[in-house]
Structures are given as C-alpha cells and as structure tokens.
Design an enzyme around this catalytic site. Sequence first.
Site: not given
Ligand code: AMP
Length: 297
Positions: A40, A188
Amino acid sequence: MSTLPVVTTVRELQAQADAERAAGRRIALVPTMGALHAGHLSLVTEARRQADVVWMSIFVNPTQFNDPKDFEGYPVDMKRDLALAAEHGVDLVFSPLAAELYPEGAQTWVEVSELAEPLCGASRPGHFRGVTTVVAKLLLAARPHVAVFGQKDFQQCAVIRRMASDLGFGVEIVAAPTVREPDGLALSSRNVHLGPEARRQALALVRALDAAEQAVAQGERGRDALLAGVHAEIGQASLAQIDYAEIRDPETLEISPGQLAGPSLLALAVNFAADGPGQGAPVRLIDNRVLTPGPAA
Ligand code: AMP
C-alpha cells in the site's frame, strides 16, 4: 502525535477536493481497506510522483466480500494505519462509516460486464460489483486527477480502468508494481492468516510464475504446457488447492490462444489450508505475471 487530517463525510471531502482543484493542485487517491503494508505504501510513493496532494481512503468495503466470514475476519488497526500513512506523507485520510457510502435504502450499483466475469469474478460472485461500486463512490467523493492501484490485483485494475473510462470520470488510473517479501511472496493483508507451514508453501505461487516465465524465455509457447507446469509446481504444496490458473489476454482478459503470440497474463488464485486443526478458514492468495514471448526464432 499525528496531525494527519481524517475526513469521514463525502460532503467534506468534496469541499476539500474543490479547494485543492481551485488552488490548481493535482489530487492523487490511493484506495485501501487498511491493514497497511509496504505494498500500500508503495502506492503512496507512486501517488506522490503523480500529484501534489496524496489522499488515502481506508474503508473495509462490505459489498465486495462474497463471504461474510472473510469480511468479519478482515484485519483492522486504524491507529497503526493512520501512523503509517502519516509517516509516509499521506496528506489526508478518508475513512467513512459504511452508512456514509451506503446510505439507508441504497440500491444503486456500478457493474462492469465482460472483464469482471472470469478469474476472481467467477470464483467470487458479486465481488467486482462491490469493488466498482465503492470505487465509483470514492472517485465521486475525492474528485482525484489520478487514482493508484496495485498490479497484484491485475483484473481489478482492468475492471476499474474500464469503469472509469466508460463513465467518463476523467481520472487517470495508474497500476503500480507488486511489492514482495524478500523471498518473493506478494505482500497481502491476508498473509497474516497463514500459519508457518502454509506461509512456507505459499512460495509455490512464485515458483509457478517463475517457472512459466522461464519456460517462455526458453521458447515454450504452448498455453496448456505452461499451465501443466503451474499445476505441477503448485501440486507439490500439500496445503494448496488451486482456485484458478489461467492464461489470458492482458487487455481483454479473454483466454489466450493455444500458442501464445504476444504478452499474456498468467493469473493464479490458490487456497491454502490453515496448518493444523481448528486454525480457521483457508487463505486465498492471488498473484500474476505477464508472460512476454520474444520474437519467433
Ligand atoms: P487492499 O487494501 O488489499 O484492498 O488493497 C488496496 C490497494 O493496494 C489495491 O490497489 C491493491 O492492488 C494494492 N496492493 C495490495 N497488495 C499489494 C502489493 N503487494 N503490492 C502493491 N500493491 C498492492
């Protein structure tokens, strides 16, 4: 003590957006569901490159969880998230209550058709409808010039780009590269739910992507042969169960031809059983790689 402004209402965020725009400043929005990690925060760095002010939304969107248990178990630590956001130079956090984005009686949805059907759309019914609906609401609230998403969620980027273009949001959708642990596992928020053995075995995803990339570099073009290699690699992880392993066109997400002719998306979703009895639900991990065949020999 953090002085990071936290806005909770759409009306206030729109007023702030109007003020920034009137002052000629470019706004970048980084939508998240919190539980922040370095992935993030890399989006924040990219957003800073793209704009004058960087806003982050932190909202665990109930409508994109097809499994209520997944929603209830989603990690939440707002205090830590706000400290990390402040430390990484976020200028404002938008953190609404669910009732702010989904007012009583709400019945309006934003839905992308074909791009949202395969892959995660097929295994998580309703997921992308929830994603596109909430992202549309966030874009209407923050009025950003650019919004930054992670390429780890490749299909999500494609679906959101389509939605933003179809509805004329006038926002640039930027996809930033996947941030990984030193051993290669994609960061993740779900990784915290992996037990120690599942965490070790989770590397099967990266090994499968690497093996496919290497095979393509060595001249393999057969889609089914590449997928057989993926199944063989992941099959070695006893806790892993493949949800999908597919090779598709990175633009249209249609199934690739039997012989790969150009850049092709290898997309994986794998469920890892909790190690040991009574340790909770399986953890679903996704990852992807764009395979790029060189010119024919
Ligand atoms: P989330 O909070 O999991 O919904 O993710 C929020 C944003 O962070 C989304 O645009 C995801 O694609 C991005 N994101 C999650 N994991 C990663 C990662 N390992 N590297 C880059 N971006 C990420």
